[in-house]
Design a protein around this motif. Structure first.
Motif, PDB file in Angstrom:
ATOM      1  N   ALA A   1      -5.756 -11.618  30.938  1.00 60.77           N
ATOM      2  CA  ALA A   1      -4.920 -11.170  29.823  1.00 60.77           C
ATOM      3  C   ALA A   1      -5.697 -10.242  28.896  1.00 60.77           C
ATOM      4  N   VAL A   2      -6.947 -10.597  28.592  1.00 62.18           N
ATOM      5  CA  VAL A   2      -7.746  -9.771  27.684  1.00 62.18           C
ATOM      6  C   VAL A   2      -7.955  -8.386  28.288  1.00 62.18           C
TER       7      VAL A   2
ATOM      8  N   LEU B   1      -4.723  -6.404  28.114  1.00 61.82           N
ATOM      9  CA  LEU B   1      -4.466  -5.870  26.773  1.00 61.82           C
ATOM     10  C   LEU B   1      -5.359  -4.669  26.503  1.00 61.82           C
ATOM     11  N   ALA B   2      -6.638  -4.796  26.877  1.00 62.02           N
ATOM     12  CA  ALA B   2      -7.593  -3.732  26.588  1.00 62.02           C
ATOM     13  C   ALA B   2      -7.242  -2.454  27.327  1.00 62.02           C
TER      14      ALA B   2
ATOM     15  N   VAL C   1      -2.479  -1.561  26.627  1.00 59.22           N
ATOM     16  CA  VAL C   1      -1.968  -1.150  25.321  1.00 59.22           C
ATOM     17  C   VAL C   1      -2.427   0.269  24.953  1.00 59.22           C
TER      18      VAL C   1
ATOM     19  N   ALA D   1      -0.449  -5.940  34.276  1.00 62.04           N
ATOM     20  CA  ALA D   1      -0.558  -4.800  33.368  1.00 62.04           C
ATOM     21  C   ALA D   1       0.802  -4.152  33.125  1.00 62.04           C
TER      22      ALA D   1
ATOM     23  N   VAL E   1       3.113  -5.197  30.058  1.00 61.48           N
ATOM     24  CA  VAL E   1       2.512  -4.813  28.785  1.00 61.48           C
ATOM     25  C   VAL E   1       2.589  -3.294  28.610  1.00 61.48           C
TER      26      VAL E   1
ATOM     27  N   THR F   1       4.893  -1.591  25.755  1.00 62.83           N
ATOM     28  CA  THR F   1       4.229  -0.778  24.737  1.00 62.83           C
ATOM     29  C   THR F   1       4.931   0.573  24.628  1.00 62.83           C
TER      30      THR F   1
ATOM     31  N   MET G   1       6.399  -5.078  21.988  1.00 57.98           N
ATOM     32  CA  MET G   1       5.104  -5.186  22.647  1.00 57.98           C
ATOM     33  C   MET G   1       4.727  -6.641  22.873  1.00 57.98           C
ATOM     34  N   LEU G   2       4.978  -7.476  21.859  1.00 61.01           N
ATOM     35  CA  LEU G   2       4.623  -8.890  22.004  1.00 61.01           C
ATOM     36  C   LEU G   2       5.456  -9.554  23.093  1.00 61.01           C
TER      37      LEU G   2
ATOM     38  N   VAL H   1       3.723  -8.878  26.173  1.00 62.65           N
ATOM     39  CA  VAL H   1       2.504  -9.680  26.326  1.00 62.65           C
ATOM     40  C   VAL H   1       2.855 -11.093  26.777  1.00 62.65           C
TER      41      VAL H   1
END
Lengths: 266, 397, 213
Positions: A84-85, A88-89, A92, A149, A152, A156, A194-195, A198
């Protein structure tokens, strides 16, 4: 396909928006949020009761031993959140970049490629990556990142594109720089969408991480897989129930974050 | 084909105004009541009302007074909690609502057309439910489209979104009339269209009613609309209490109490202008021309009659433009272009409408049409000024 | 890879047909179930909330976990595969059907009742046709989703192209392992795209021109 999922998501988020933001029902929003953790807690309690009362064979006891179990859960969560991290990196900033004027012409192509990728079965992706990169944790995380991915990235882009263009113009008209408009206007307004992306990605990750067992990535999938191959129903069901509870818990966490982080004026 | 049969029925302009045929039935309400659980006062409180066959009765009153609830109890979209409803001599209070509704036309705002069905499918819905055979349904659709002034060949296969608001409303009326119901219920049907279109739709309704003589119950919050369209007006207060039930003339001249007087509003003398119809005043005859006529001949004819413009008619006899003689002389044949801004009023319109139309078009006159949109003459602003003059004199005497 | 496909064209074709037939049948069944449930639910806001909750929570349950749970009572074979695939296919259709039916303009429903259409006729002739584009969007989402889930179902000996992927997995490093996995995966992606195009065409043919976007 873009229109498709976009459309199916739109009504649901619209419905949720209505439920959460209509002032008289504000308490209702929280009450609705209380149902899911209650289910999860009940499920966990039921599992614990079952685990401590049932008699297990030797193999089952080994896999369902408290330390092994805790380890499996920890592995599963580690896979999920590591992926997940990274998602996001990557997704997004990429999503934001693709909505900037200079890169906007690539948007349809990226969405198209991403959609075709989404139709790919997760298990196929796992096995293909494993033949290329070998078995193990690293491959598993890469496969999970590739798979999660998309929601997200798309949300976004959809979220930012959904911001009323007049607001952007108003921001520029007030003398804000493009960067300031992005930070102060576009992103805050895009946050709910966006959330939602996620949260979808997190749930997807918890589920897909069960497939890690096939390429030696660990996690709760091991329980299910062992249960299936050795016909040990208690392992099978124990693992499956735990994964389902984990998914529900993560989904709930996502909803709480969405509820709290939603800009108040919306 | 159906066009000819229908126009034979309709006859020359003005004839139907005096002796109109009646195809409606009377409606009688006896102690009709609607109570909602949890509300202390009934929404509709024991209403007695008699609506004569073939008349248009307007329900007016402030919003929330229960007029719409009362209307919807007539076709039982809302079940009454008490009282009886009679159509003619028949007590329909206990009848199956679906059967009842097929005998009562129902028109709502924007027509309530089903967007996934063509105009023809919308209109044919009730006849098909009543198991009419195919030819009869098709013929009926053509006839009704003609009646509401839409060319069947053009509009039959269109979808509602391909129509303007006014056209949708016309189709809505056609659909309500499809099975030739004796009663027509209209719930603020013209509330969502612009003033000019609304006025044309009102004219249209007057014309249709002249031909058909249905019993029409019409809910509106616009008192001018009530005066223009109604044979009678019912003024309601809260709980659908009938405050006054009379002809527009009587209500204007003699409001029952303060409440009605307030509702009727100030300037009742000018409101008399809404009571005088275009067909009550002197219309000017006018030189006409058909599309394609040689202009030299037309211009000569107009000069001889002393006109400085002519009215161009299409092949159905409907006015489409009114060019001045110098304009005409510039072209060899009369052009078929439709002047969208042509000021047109129905002969049943009020002088008020006629004045509005002229002002909106910045013209000193308006073309008057009668049955089937055919030309009846021209009304000029001087005629209206004279009428105002007369009313003021009448008021001061 | 080409040789692999040519050599095994019959097996691949058979599994592709099995895969698509499993998905299509389950989606059809799911559509019927979902519309039925939606019809029961959409008039009451409470039941609508419940239906939305169930479809949201249902979608969080991992497919591999559900398949595992279903193995206990039903054993290996087609039954758990059909139940799992249908279960997931129901959820998006249910949500969209509820949203679509609730989104039908109430004045049109009143209009239909007002001209004497019965409740059932109003539902069949007015409400469902108007909600159909939204329902169909849900069916498309379902189809894409369960194409992948059906691949995992092959692990419990359900039919379909997932078999190729798992046979590749079991012989990893072996001669045709990569080929089998690659063919299985690509075939699923391609078939998913084909099904989507088919559904798009179905949409064109079954949606009235008056409400087409």
């Amino acid at each position: 396909m873009t229109v498709d999922t976009g459309r199916s998501q739109a009504p649901s988020t619209a419905a949720e928006d209505e439920r959460d933001t209509a002032p008289p029902r504000k308490g209702g929003g929280w009450r609705a949020l209380a149902v899911q953790p209650t289910l999860v807690v009940l499920g966990v309690v039921a599992f614990l009761v079952w685990r401590s009362t049932t008699t297990l064979s030797e193999t089952e006891a080994r896999q369902l031993g408290w330390t092994v179990l805790a380890n499996s859960v920890r592995e599963h969560l580690y896979l999920t959140f590591a992926a997940a991290v990274i998602v996001l990196a990557i997704a997004v900033p990429l999503g934001i970049a693709l909505t900037r004027a200079r890169l906007r012409r690539f948007t349809p192509a990226v969405i198209g490629v991403a959609n075709v990728g989404q139709a790919a079965p997760a298990i196929g992706l796992f096995v293909l990556l494993a033949t290329w990169l070998g078995f193990g944790f690293r491959t598993t995380v890469i496969a999970l990142v590739l798979y999660a991915a998309l929601p997200v990235l798309r949300n976004t882009m959809v979220g930012i594109q959904g911001v009323d263009n007049r607001l952007v113009e108003a921001g520029r008209g007030m003398g804000m720089s493009a960067f300031a408009v992005l930070m102060r206007v576009e992103l805050p307004l895009a946050v709910p969408v966006m959330l939602a992306g996620v949260r979808t990605a997190l749930v997807l990750l918890v589920g897909t991480a069960t497939l890690a067992t096939f390429i030696s990535g660990g996690g709760l999938g091991v329980l299910i897989n062992t249960g299936i191959t050795l016909s040990l129903n208690s392992l099978l069901i124990g693992g499956a129930v735990l994964v389902a509870l984990l998914a529900l818990a993560v989904d709930w966490l996502g909803r709480v974050v969405e509820h709290v982080a939603r800009p108040k004026g919306l | 084909m159906s066009e000819t049969t229908v126009s034979q029925q309709s006859g020359p302009i003005g004839e139907g105004v005096t002796a109109r045929q009646v195809s409606g039935v009377s409606i009688r309400l006896a102690g009709v009541t609607k109570r909602y659980p949890g509300q202390p006062a009934p929404a509709v409180d024991a209403v007695d009302l008699e609506i004569p066959a073939g008349e248009t009765v307007m329900f007016v009153g402030p919003s929330g007074c229960g007029k719409t609830t009362l209307l919807k109890m007539l076709n039982r979209l809302i079940e009454p909690s008490g009282g009886k409803i009679f159509l003619g001599d028949e007590d329909v209070t206990g009848q199956d609502p679906d059967q009842l509704r097929r005998r009562i036309g129902y028109v709502i705002q924007a027509g309530g057309l089903f967007p996934h069905m063509t105009v023809a499918a919308n209109i044919g819905l009730v006849p098909r439910m009543l198991k009419w055979d195919k030819e009869r349904v098709t013929a009926r659709i053509e006839e009704l489209l003609e009646l509401v002034g839409l060319d069947p060949a053009v509009y039959r296969d269109r979808y509602p979104r391909e129509l303007s608001g006014g056209q949708q409303q016309r189709v809505g009326v056609a659909r309500a009339l499809a099975a030739d119901p004796p009663v027509l219920l209209m719930d603020e049907p013209f509330g969502a269209v612009d003033p000019i279109t609304r006025q044309r739709l009102q004219d249209e309704l007057l014309r249709i009613q002249e031909e058909l003589g249905k019993t029409i119950v019409f809910v509106t919050h616009d008192f001018d609309e009530a005066v223009k369209l109604g044979d009678k007006i019912v003024v309601f207060d809260v709980g659908a209490r009938v405050v006054q039930y009379d002809t527009p003339e009587a209500i204007l001249a003699d409001p029952a109490d303060e409440y009605v007087a307030d509702f009727v509003g100030a300037g009742a003398a000018l409101k008399q202008l809404s009571l005088t119809r275009v067909h009550d005043v002197q219309l000017r005859p006018v030189t006409t021309a058909s599309v394609g006529d040689a202009t030299a001949e037309v211009v000569a004819r107009a000069r001889a009659a002393g006109d400085d413009y002519v009215v161009v008619l299409d092949r159905r006899g409907r006015p489409i433009s009114w060019p001045s003689l110098p304009e005409l002389e510039r072209v060899p044949a009369v052009p078929g272009t439709v002047d969208e801004k042509l000021p047109v009023v129905g002969h049943g319109s009020t002088l008020n409408d006629a004045l509005d139309t002229m002002l909106a078009a910045s013209q000193g006159g308006a073309v008057v049409i009668g049955r089937r949109d055919s030309l009846a003459g021209v009304v000029v602003i001087e005629t209206i000024m004279e009428a105002i003059q007369r009313t003021r004199q009448g008021a001061s005497e | 890879m080409w040789d692999f496909v040519v050599d095994r064209r019959e097996l691949i074709a058979f599994q592709a047909v099995q895969h698509v037939s499993l998905v299509v049948q389950c989606v059809l069944l799911a559509t019927v179930i979902a519309i039925g449930l939606a019809v029961l639910a959409y008039r009451s806001p409470k039941v609508t909330g419940l239906a939305n909750g169930i479809s949201a929570i249902g979608l969080t349950i991992p497919s591999f976990a559900l398949l595992g749970i279903l193995l206990a009572p039903f054993g290996f074979g087609i039954t758990p595969a059909v139940i799992a695939v249908t279960f997931y296919a129901v959820l998006p259709v249910l949500r969209n059907a509820v949203v679509g039916l609730a989104g039908v303009d109430q004045s049109l429903v009143e209009s239909a009742r007002g001209i004497g259409m019965s409740r059932a006729a109003t539902l069949l002739r007015i409400e469902l046709p108007l909600a159909w584009p939204v329902i169909l969007a849900g069916i498309r989402v379902s189809t894409q989703m369960v194409m992948g889930i059906a691949a995992i179902a092959a692990y419990v000996l359900g039919p379909g192209l997932g078999g190729l992927i798992f046979s590749g997995l079991s012989r990893l490093g072996g001669a045709n392992a990569l080929n089998a996995t690659l063919v299985g995966t690509i075939a699923i992606v391609l078939l998913a795209l084909v099904l989507d195009v088919v559904l798009l065409l179905v949409g064109r043919l079954t949606t009235s021109k008056g409400i087409r976007v």
